[in-house]
Write a protein that holds these residues in place. Structure first.
Motif, PDB file in Angstrom:
ATOM      1  N   ASN A 127       0.821  -1.206   0.000  1.00 44.30           N
ATOM      2  CA  ASN A 127       0.000   0.000   0.000  1.00 44.30           C
ATOM      3  C   ASN A 127       0.858   1.261   0.000  1.00 44.30           C
ATOM      4  O   ASN A 127       1.448   1.639   1.003  1.00 44.30           O
ATOM      5  CB  ASN A 127      -0.924  -0.022   1.227  1.00 44.30           C
ATOM      6  N   ASP A 128       0.914   1.906  -1.151  1.00 44.97           N
ATOM      7  CA  ASP A 128       1.499   3.217  -1.350  1.00 44.97           C
ATOM      8  C   ASP A 128       2.977   3.305  -0.967  1.00 44.97           C
ATOM      9  O   ASP A 128       3.413   4.233  -0.277  1.00 44.97           O
ATOM     10  CB  ASP A 128       0.708   4.307  -0.618  1.00 44.97           C
ATOM     11  N   VAL A 129       3.728   2.337  -1.415  1.00 44.08           N
ATOM     12  CA  VAL A 129       5.181   2.392  -1.315  1.00 44.08           C
ATOM     13  C   VAL A 129       5.726   1.492  -2.400  1.00 44.08           C
ATOM     14  O   VAL A 129       5.007   0.628  -2.917  1.00 44.08           O
ATOM     15  CB  VAL A 129       5.664   1.939   0.093  1.00 44.08           C
ATOM     16  N   GLY A 130       6.978   1.690  -2.759  1.00 45.76           N
ATOM     17  CA  GLY A 130       7.536   0.877  -3.825  1.00 45.76           C
ATOM     18  C   GLY A 130       9.043   0.809  -3.738  1.00 45.76           C
ATOM     19  O   GLY A 130       9.653   1.291  -2.774  1.00 45.76           O
ATOM     20  N   PRO A 131       9.676   0.248  -4.742  1.00 47.90           N
ATOM     21  CA  PRO A 131      11.124   0.055  -4.720  1.00 47.90           C
ATOM     22  C   PRO A 131      11.924   1.319  -5.022  1.00 47.90           C
ATOM     23  O   PRO A 131      13.150   1.275  -4.995  1.00 47.90           O
ATOM     24  CB  PRO A 131      11.366  -1.022  -5.779  1.00 47.90           C
ATOM     25  N   PHE A 132      11.247   2.413  -5.329  1.00 49.46           N
ATOM     26  CA  PHE A 132      11.920   3.706  -5.376  1.00 49.46           C
ATOM     27  C   PHE A 132      11.173   4.659  -4.457  1.00 49.46           C
ATOM     28  O   PHE A 132       9.973   4.890  -4.624  1.00 49.46           O
ATOM     29  CB  PHE A 132      11.976   4.291  -6.790  1.00 49.46           C
ATOM     30  N   VAL A 133      11.886   5.192  -3.449  1.00 48.60           N
ATOM     31  CA  VAL A 133      11.300   6.142  -2.499  1.00 48.60           C
ATOM     32  C   VAL A 133      12.050   7.453  -2.646  1.00 48.60           C
ATOM     33  O   VAL A 133      13.263   7.510  -2.398  1.00 48.60           O
ATOM     34  CB  VAL A 133      11.398   5.624  -1.049  1.00 48.60           C
ATOM     35  N   PRO A 134      11.371   8.527  -3.063  1.00 46.14           N
ATOM     36  CA  PRO A 134      12.080   9.782  -3.338  1.00 46.14           C
ATOM     37  C   PRO A 134      12.482  10.526  -2.070  1.00 46.14           C
ATOM     38  O   PRO A 134      11.777  10.516  -1.059  1.00 46.14           O
ATOM     39  CB  PRO A 134      11.059  10.586  -4.147  1.00 46.14           C
ATOM     40  N   LEU A 225      -0.301  -6.999  -5.431  1.00 52.82           N
ATOM     41  CA  LEU A 225      -1.230  -5.908  -5.710  1.00 52.82           C
ATOM     42  C   LEU A 225      -0.630  -4.639  -5.134  1.00 52.82           C
ATOM     43  O   LEU A 225      -0.265  -4.594  -3.964  1.00 52.82           O
ATOM     44  CB  LEU A 225      -2.590  -6.180  -5.063  1.00 52.82           C
ATOM     45  N   VAL A 226      -0.531  -3.608  -5.949  1.00 56.00           N
ATOM     46  CA  VAL A 226      -0.032  -2.310  -5.502  1.00 56.00           C
ATOM     47  C   VAL A 226      -1.206  -1.345  -5.420  1.00 56.00           C
ATOM     48  O   VAL A 226      -1.980  -1.198  -6.374  1.00 56.00           O
ATOM     49  CB  VAL A 226       1.045  -1.764  -6.464  1.00 56.00           C
ATOM     50  N   ILE A 227      -1.334  -0.702  -4.268  1.00 56.73           N
ATOM     51  CA  ILE A 227      -2.355   0.321  -4.052  1.00 56.73           C
ATOM     52  C   ILE A 227      -1.653   1.663  -3.984  1.00 56.73           C
ATOM     53  O   ILE A 227      -0.621   1.802  -3.315  1.00 56.73           O
ATOM     54  CB  ILE A 227      -3.135   0.052  -2.752  1.00 56.73           C
ATOM     55  N   ARG A 228      -2.217   2.664  -4.650  1.00 61.12           N
ATOM     56  CA  ARG A 228      -1.594   3.990  -4.667  1.00 61.12           C
ATOM     57  C   ARG A 228      -2.647   5.067  -4.461  1.00 61.12           C
ATOM     58  O   ARG A 228      -3.737   5.008  -5.033  1.00 61.12           O
ATOM     59  CB  ARG A 228      -0.872   4.220  -5.986  1.00 61.12           C
ATOM     60  N   GLY A 229      -2.318   6.045  -3.621  1.00 63.59           N
ATOM     61  CA  GLY A 229      -3.105   7.261  -3.555  1.00 63.59           C
ATOM     62  C   GLY A 229      -2.721   8.157  -4.711  1.00 63.59           C
ATOM     63  O   GLY A 229      -1.530   8.386  -4.969  1.00 63.59           O
ATOM     64  N   TRP A 255      -6.410   5.145  -6.016  1.00 69.08           N
ATOM     65  CA  TRP A 255      -7.569   5.777  -5.394  1.00 69.08           C
ATOM     66  C   TRP A 255      -7.412   7.286  -5.472  1.00 69.08           C
ATOM     67  O   TRP A 255      -6.399   7.845  -5.058  1.00 69.08           O
ATOM     68  CB  TRP A 255      -7.705   5.343  -3.932  1.00 69.08           C
ATOM     69  N   GLU A 256      -8.430   7.936  -6.006  1.00 63.67           N
ATOM     70  CA  GLU A 256      -8.417   9.387  -6.136  1.00 63.67           C
ATOM     71  C   GLU A 256      -8.729  10.050  -4.789  1.00 63.67           C
ATOM     72  O   GLU A 256      -9.292   9.446  -3.891  1.00 63.67           O
ATOM     73  CB  GLU A 256      -9.453   9.828  -7.178  1.00 63.67           C
ATOM     74  N   ALA A 261      -1.000   7.624   2.931  1.00 63.46           N
ATOM     75  CA  ALA A 261      -1.315   6.461   2.107  1.00 63.46           C
ATOM     76  C   ALA A 261      -2.794   6.157   2.341  1.00 63.46           C
ATOM     77  O   ALA A 261      -3.318   6.443   3.423  1.00 63.46           O
ATOM     78  CB  ALA A 261      -0.476   5.264   2.558  1.00 63.46           C
ATOM     79  N   PRO A 262      -3.494   5.590   1.353  1.00 63.68           N
ATOM     80  CA  PRO A 262      -4.889   5.223   1.583  1.00 63.68           C
ATOM     81  C   PRO A 262      -5.042   4.436   2.887  1.00 63.68           C
ATOM     82  O   PRO A 262      -4.273   3.518   3.169  1.00 63.68           O
ATOM     83  CB  PRO A 262      -5.218   4.360   0.362  1.00 63.68           C
ATOM     84  N   ALA A 263      -6.039   4.813   3.688  1.00 67.00           N
ATOM     85  CA  ALA A 263      -6.173   4.266   5.040  1.00 67.00           C
ATOM     86  C   ALA A 263      -6.692   2.834   5.071  1.00 67.00           C
ATOM     87  O   ALA A 263      -6.624   2.182   6.120  1.00 67.00           O
ATOM     88  CB  ALA A 263      -7.099   5.158   5.867  1.00 67.00           C
ATOM     89  N   LEU A 264      -7.221   2.340   3.943  1.00 62.83           N
ATOM     90  CA  LEU A 264      -7.810   0.996   3.877  1.00 62.83           C
ATOM     91  C   LEU A 264      -8.916   0.828   4.918  1.00 62.83           C
ATOM     92  O   LEU A 264      -9.105  -0.242   5.496  1.00 62.83           O
ATOM     93  CB  LEU A 264      -6.747  -0.090   4.051  1.00 62.83           C
ATOM     94  N   MET A 265      -9.674   1.914   5.144  1.00 64.00           N
ATOM     95  CA  MET A 265     -10.804   1.883   6.070  1.00 64.00           C
ATOM     96  C   MET A 265     -12.143   2.047   5.357  1.00 64.00           C
ATOM     97  O   MET A 265     -13.176   1.672   5.907  1.00 64.00           O
ATOM     98  CB  MET A 265     -10.643   2.981   7.128  1.00 64.00           C
ATOM     99  N   ALA A 266     -12.112   2.603   4.156  1.00 62.89           N
ATOM    100  CA  ALA A 266     -13.353   2.807   3.406  1.00 62.89           C
ATOM    101  C   ALA A 266     -13.848   1.484   2.844  1.00 62.89           C
ATOM    102  O   ALA A 266     -13.042   0.617   2.471  1.00 62.89           O
ATOM    103  CB  ALA A 266     -13.117   3.808   2.271  1.00 62.89           C
ATOM    104  N   PRO A 267     -15.177   1.293   2.767  1.00 57.82           N
ATOM    105  CA  PRO A 267     -15.723   0.022   2.284  1.00 57.82           C
ATOM    106  C   PRO A 267     -15.198  -0.392   0.919  1.00 57.82           C
ATOM    107  O   PRO A 267     -14.920  -1.572   0.697  1.00 57.82           O
ATOM    108  CB  PRO A 267     -17.232   0.283   2.257  1.00 57.82           C
ATOM    109  N   GLU A 268     -15.034   0.559   0.008  1.00 57.57           N
ATOM    110  CA  GLU A 268     -14.581   0.195  -1.333  1.00 57.57           C
ATOM    111  C   GLU A 268     -13.115  -0.251  -1.323  1.00 57.57           C
ATOM    112  O   GLU A 268     -12.725  -1.120  -2.099  1.00 57.57           O
ATOM    113  CB  GLU A 268     -14.796   1.350  -2.314  1.00 57.57           C
ATOM    114  N   GLN A 269     -12.307   0.323  -0.455  1.00 56.89           N
ATOM    115  CA  GLN A 269     -10.914  -0.108  -0.351  1.00 56.89           C
ATOM    116  C   GLN A 269     -10.826  -1.493   0.281  1.00 56.89           C
ATOM    117  O   GLN A 269     -10.054  -2.349  -0.170  1.00 56.89           O
ATOM    118  CB  GLN A 269     -10.114   0.901   0.480  1.00 56.89           C
ATOM    119  N   ILE A 270     -11.610  -1.715   1.324  1.00 60.10           N
ATOM    120  CA  ILE A 270     -11.643  -3.029   1.972  1.00 60.10           C
ATOM    121  C   ILE A 270     -12.102  -4.091   0.984  1.00 60.10           C
ATOM    122  O   ILE A 270     -11.525  -5.188   0.904  1.00 60.10           O
ATOM    123  CB  ILE A 270     -12.561  -2.989   3.211  1.00 60.10           C
ATOM    124  N   ALA A 271     -13.120  -3.764   0.196  1.00 69.09           N
ATOM    125  CA  ALA A 271     -13.637  -4.727  -0.781  1.00 69.09           C
ATOM    126  C   ALA A 271     -12.585  -5.076  -1.818  1.00 69.09           C
ATOM    127  O   ALA A 271     -12.457  -6.237  -2.227  1.00 69.09           O
ATOM    128  CB  ALA A 271     -14.895  -4.167  -1.449  1.00 69.09           C
TER     129      ALA A 271
END
Length: 280
Positions: A127-134, A225-229, A255-256, A261-271
């Motif tokens: 969730n909202d991190v990757g192999p390059f961190v600026p 699965l990569v999640i990004r704000g 997620w717009e 980072a997206p909190a993963l608390m909203a129903p659509e994110q959890i789903a």
């Protein structure tokens, strides 16, 4: 929901790593949910409660955070210690494999573990991190991590968290209160502080530079699965796209209306997380 702990070991001695557990303790299908730099495992309460019907869900507090001990020697706050502690936790679970959901720091811990030969991680949500961190994003984080904040009330704690965690996205008042309830500690002088050791900032401030971890990502073999704000300054759009082409060739969900980072608390994110984890 149950509380448990394991003993980690640093060069300065043993320390307790606390975790919250959801679902049937005999269920062999296990998901570990690992939080971000200054957060704790209770951030995943909503996601864990939803997943608990199908999985045993383990949400650790990384050492120095939440209900876990603080390290006697702060120089050991870092990924080698965090990964060693999570290996102990995985051993405690006594399962041959598991699924991993990691936000920011928790995602990097998961990526590091998944990149190792013989890794037990079979599916990875990062969730909202990757192999390059600026460097610029690390500078922003370093500005507030490590301040030994003192607040006169829980309302003052909430005002602070609403400011520094605004990139989490739109949250309800109840969700903000949940973050406050599990994100504060009572200080000896009666004031309120945040639920982490300010000394975690030491190694963060020393490492303010561009991080290139592509060699790790290229060794991850499990589905990811990569999640990004959409407004994230830590997982850049070009990094996220490259993650779909290299290594495990991850699926990407953006997620717009939120950043890091997206909190993963909203129903659509959890789903979205549930559907991807249960696809196998």
């Amino acid at each position: 929901m149950r509380q448990g702990s394991v003993l980690g070991l640093s060069p300065a001695g043993f320390h307790r790593v606390a975790y919250t557990e959801w679902g049937d303790p005999a269920n062999p299908r296990v998901v570990v949910c690992c939080h971000g730099l200054t957060r704790n495992g209770r951030d995943f309460d909503a996601l864990a409660a939803d997943l608990a019907a199908d999985f045993r869900v383990i949400c650790p507090d990384i050492v120095g955070r939440g209900a876990s001990d603080w390290l006697a020697d702060p120089q050991h706050y870092g990924y080698p210690q965090y990964c060693a502690d999570m290996n102990v936790l995985i051993a405690r679970l006594a399962v041959p494999d598991l699924l991993w959901v990691g936000t920011s720091m928790g995602g990097l811990i998961g990526m590091t573990l998944a990149a190792q030969a013989g890794s037990p991680i079979r599916r990875l949500v990062i969730n909202d991190v990757g192999p390059f961190v600026p460097k610029a994003a690390l500078l922003r984080i370093a500005d507030y991590v490590g301040l030994d904040n003192r607040f006169s009330s829980l309302d003052a704690v909430e005002n602070h968290l609403r400011k520094v965690l605004a990139p989490f996205g739109p949250l309800t008042d109840a969700q903000w209160r949940h973050l406050v309830e599990h994100g504060h500690r009572r200080r000896a002088d009666g004031t309120f502080g945040l639920a982490y050791d300010p000394a975690i900032a030491g190694n963060v401030k020393l490492a303010v530079q561009d991080w290139d971890l592509w060699a790790l990502w290229d060794r991850v073999a499990c589905p990811a699965l990569v999640i990004r704000g959409a407004q994230s300054d830590l997982l850049l759009p070009e990094t996220a796209q490259e993650m779909t082409r290299r290594g495990p060739q991850a699926e990407l969900v953006t997620w717009e209306g939120m950043g890091h980072a997206p909190a993963l608390m909203a129903p659509e994110q959890i789903a979205a997380v549930r559907q991807w984890l249960t696809r196998a």
